[in-house]
Design a protein around this motif. Structure first.
Motif, short mmCIF file in Angstrom:
data_model
loop_
_atom_site.label_atom_id
_atom_site.label_comp_id
_atom_site.label_asym_id
_atom_site.label_seq_id
_atom_site.Cartn_x
_atom_site.Cartn_y
_atom_site.Cartn_z
N UNK A 1 0.83 -1.21 0.00
CA UNK A 1 0.00 0.00 0.00
C UNK A 1 0.86 1.26 0.00
N UNK A 2 2.15 1.11 0.26
CA UNK A 2 3.03 2.27 0.33
C UNK A 2 3.81 2.47 -0.94
N UNK A 3 4.87 3.25 -0.83
CA UNK A 3 5.73 3.51 -1.98
C UNK A 3 6.33 2.19 -2.46
N UNK A 4 6.41 2.04 -3.76
CA UNK A 4 6.92 0.81 -4.37
C UNK A 4 7.86 1.19 -5.51
N UNK A 5 9.05 0.58 -5.52
CA UNK A 5 9.99 0.81 -6.61
C UNK A 5 10.34 -0.51 -7.29
N UNK A 6 10.54 -0.44 -8.59
CA UNK A 6 10.92 -1.60 -9.39
C UNK A 6 12.20 -1.25 -10.12
N UNK A 7 13.25 -2.03 -9.91
CA UNK A 7 14.52 -1.72 -10.55
C UNK A 7 14.41 -1.87 -12.06
N UNK A 8 15.08 -0.99 -12.78
CA UNK A 8 15.07 -1.00 -14.24
C UNK A 8 16.42 -1.46 -14.77
N UNK A 9 16.41 -1.90 -16.01
CA UNK A 9 17.64 -2.29 -16.70
C UNK A 9 17.82 -1.40 -17.92
N UNK A 10 19.00 -1.37 -18.46
CA UNK A 10 19.26 -0.63 -19.68
C UNK A 10 19.05 -1.49 -20.92
N UNK A 11 19.60 -1.07 -22.04
CA UNK A 11 20.38 0.14 -22.23
C UNK A 11 19.55 1.41 -21.98
N UNK A 12 20.14 2.38 -21.28
CA UNK A 12 19.38 3.56 -20.90
C UNK A 12 18.93 4.37 -22.11
N UNK A 13 19.75 4.43 -23.15
CA UNK A 13 19.35 5.18 -24.33
C UNK A 13 18.11 4.56 -24.96
N UNK A 14 18.07 3.22 -25.02
CA UNK A 14 16.89 2.55 -25.57
C UNK A 14 15.65 2.84 -24.73
N UNK A 15 15.82 2.83 -23.41
CA UNK A 15 14.69 3.13 -22.53
C UNK A 15 14.15 4.54 -22.80
N UNK A 16 15.02 5.51 -22.89
CA UNK A 16 14.57 6.88 -23.14
C UNK A 16 13.92 7.02 -24.51
N UNK A 17 14.46 6.33 -25.51
CA UNK A 17 13.84 6.35 -26.84
C UNK A 17 12.43 5.77 -26.80
N UNK A 18 12.24 4.76 -25.97
CA UNK A 18 10.93 4.11 -25.88
C UNK A 18 9.88 5.03 -25.30
N UNK A 19 10.29 6.13 -24.66
CA UNK A 19 9.34 7.07 -24.07
C UNK A 19 8.72 8.02 -25.09
N UNK A 20 9.27 8.10 -26.28
CA UNK A 20 8.77 9.09 -27.25
C UNK A 20 7.27 8.96 -27.51
N UNK A 21 6.72 7.75 -27.71
CA UNK A 21 5.26 7.66 -27.96
C UNK A 21 4.41 8.05 -26.76
N UNK A 22 5.01 8.18 -25.58
CA UNK A 22 4.24 8.55 -24.39
C UNK A 22 3.80 10.00 -24.42
N UNK A 23 4.39 10.81 -25.29
CA UNK A 23 3.99 12.21 -25.38
C UNK A 23 4.68 13.06 -24.32
N UNK A 24 3.97 14.07 -23.85
CA UNK A 24 4.55 15.05 -22.94
C UNK A 24 4.92 14.42 -21.60
N UNK A 25 6.16 14.68 -21.17
CA UNK A 25 6.68 14.22 -19.89
C UNK A 25 7.45 15.37 -19.26
#
Length: 379
Positions: free
Chosen positions: A73-97
């Motif tokens: 019920x509280x704060x929850x974090x999930x560790x992420x993996x890279x490549x970090x550039x690929x992750x950031x590129x994948x955000x483009x279709x999400x629109x405004x951030x």
């Protein structure tokens, strides 16, 4: 849990009694105290510091690797993996951030889309119309997708992607905005979730180095090399070649290429830019990321020690009381002289830079030069 404990032990040695006291608590106790600090209005960074932890450690304590159940019920974090550039590129279709980059003194928040991402040698770039970043992934040690429940009194949960360096300091954070495609956001978080999700081994921050010694510096040769610059991007290599710290170099060139100013120069420059509708560039960075705003600034407000720009799409927050020095700097280039205002903290670290808005290949605008000249003259 052993990784968390060993990390706490290192912090106890580096940070003193507050961290030693934290060792007596279980991770559940630390999470409870972190939640209480957040409910009291403290930011993640300050809430973690109140427990003797880095921000990265506090976020990691809320992951499955630290024993947090998936449907907490509280704060929850999930560790992420890279490549970090690929992750950031994948955000483009999400629109405004909203992109957030900060250091100990300044916080830079910019809303837009993650577009134009590319690697350029050891540096990656985001060259969107609004999100403009220089990314140094060698300093990105760990990333997390974070879900935080609303604070007491209502509101919506807060979602974010948070990235940390080896010491657990945040190098970059990303938040959804009302126009964000949340299904896309959740898909990116799911696609880049680390199936192992181990706890990162954050290390204590390095001990600040003493002020550099000018003995042995060939000031004449350095000045000659400065005069021969063709591009502002050559400046870092110039410092490295002559083995100089940045603020040391500005001090050695005072009266020729630089002028020391009072630290209220930033406030006067921002007010002047707003009054004249003069577009500027504002750079804020840390070892892992530099974030840039290009355009006008309009609403400038001082709230206690904080100097703020509070515009739609761009917020800047600067602790004026932690600015130790300010410099007006001129660099010769093939496009003419490029001038800037540079701010440093008490550890001689570059906090923030302001330039006139311009494109490569173009000279500075006369409006920017007049604005900076007025600031240099104390107006």
């Amino acid at each position: 849990m052993s990784s968390v404990r060993s990390s706490h032990t290192r912090l106890a040695a580096a940070r003193g009694p507050a961290s030693a006291a934290a060792l007596l608590d279980t991770s559940a106790d630390l999470r409870h105290r972190f939640a209480a600090a957040r409910q009291a209005g403290q930011r993640h960074r300050d809430a973690a510091a109140s427990l003797g932890l880095s921000e990265g450690e506090a976020v990691a304590l809320h992951s499955a690797a630290a024993g947090v159940p998936e449907h907490t019920a509280g704060l929850r974090s999930v560790r992420l993996r890279g490549p970090w550039l690929d992750l950031l590129r994948a955000l483009e279709p999400c629109g405004a951030l909203m992109a957030l980059t900060r250091n100990d003194v300044a916080v830079h928040e910019k809303t837009g889309s993650y577009t134009g991402l590319a690697a350029q040698g050891p540096v990656a770039l985001a060259l969107g119309d609004d999100i403009d970043l220089r990314l140094f992934f060698q300093h990105w040690t760990a990333g997390y997708a974070v879900h935080e429940p609303a604070r007491a009194g209502g509101g919506a949960p807060t979602l974010s992607l948070q990235f940390f360096d080896a010491q657990g300091s945040a190098v970059h954070k990303i938040y959804p905005r009302p126009a964000t495609d949340l299904a896309c956001w959740q898909q990116v978080a799911q696609d880049y979730a680390d199936p192992v999700g181990t706890l990162p081994a954050f290390t204590p921050p390095p001990v600040p180095e003493p002020a550099p010694d000018d003995d042995g510096v060939d000031v004449a040769a350095f000045g000659q090399a400065w005069a021969g610059l063709h591009d502002t991007h050559e400046f870092h290599g110039l410092l490295k070649q002559h083995r100089l710290e940045r603020e040391q170099a500005l001090r050695l060139m005072a009266g020729r290429f630089t002028q020391r100013l009072p630290t209220d120069a930033l406030r006067r420059l921002l007010h002047g830019a707003a009054a004249a509708a003069q577009p500027i560039m504002v750079f804020v960075g840390n070892p892992g990321c530099i974030q840039i705003h290009t355009g006008p600034v309009r609403r400038i407000e001082v709230m206690g020690p904080w100097l703020n720009v509070l515009d739609d799409g761009f917020n800047l927050h600067v602790r004026q009381d932690q600015l130790a020095s300010a410099w007006a700097v001129d660099k010769p280039t093939d496009d003419g002289t490029v001038s800037s205002l540079e701010l440093f903290d008490a550890q001689r670290r570059l906090v923030l830079q302001c330039f006139g808005a311009r494109k490569p290949g173009q000279p500075e605008s006369e409006g920017w030069r007049q604005l900076l000249q007025a600031v240099k003259a104390g107006r």
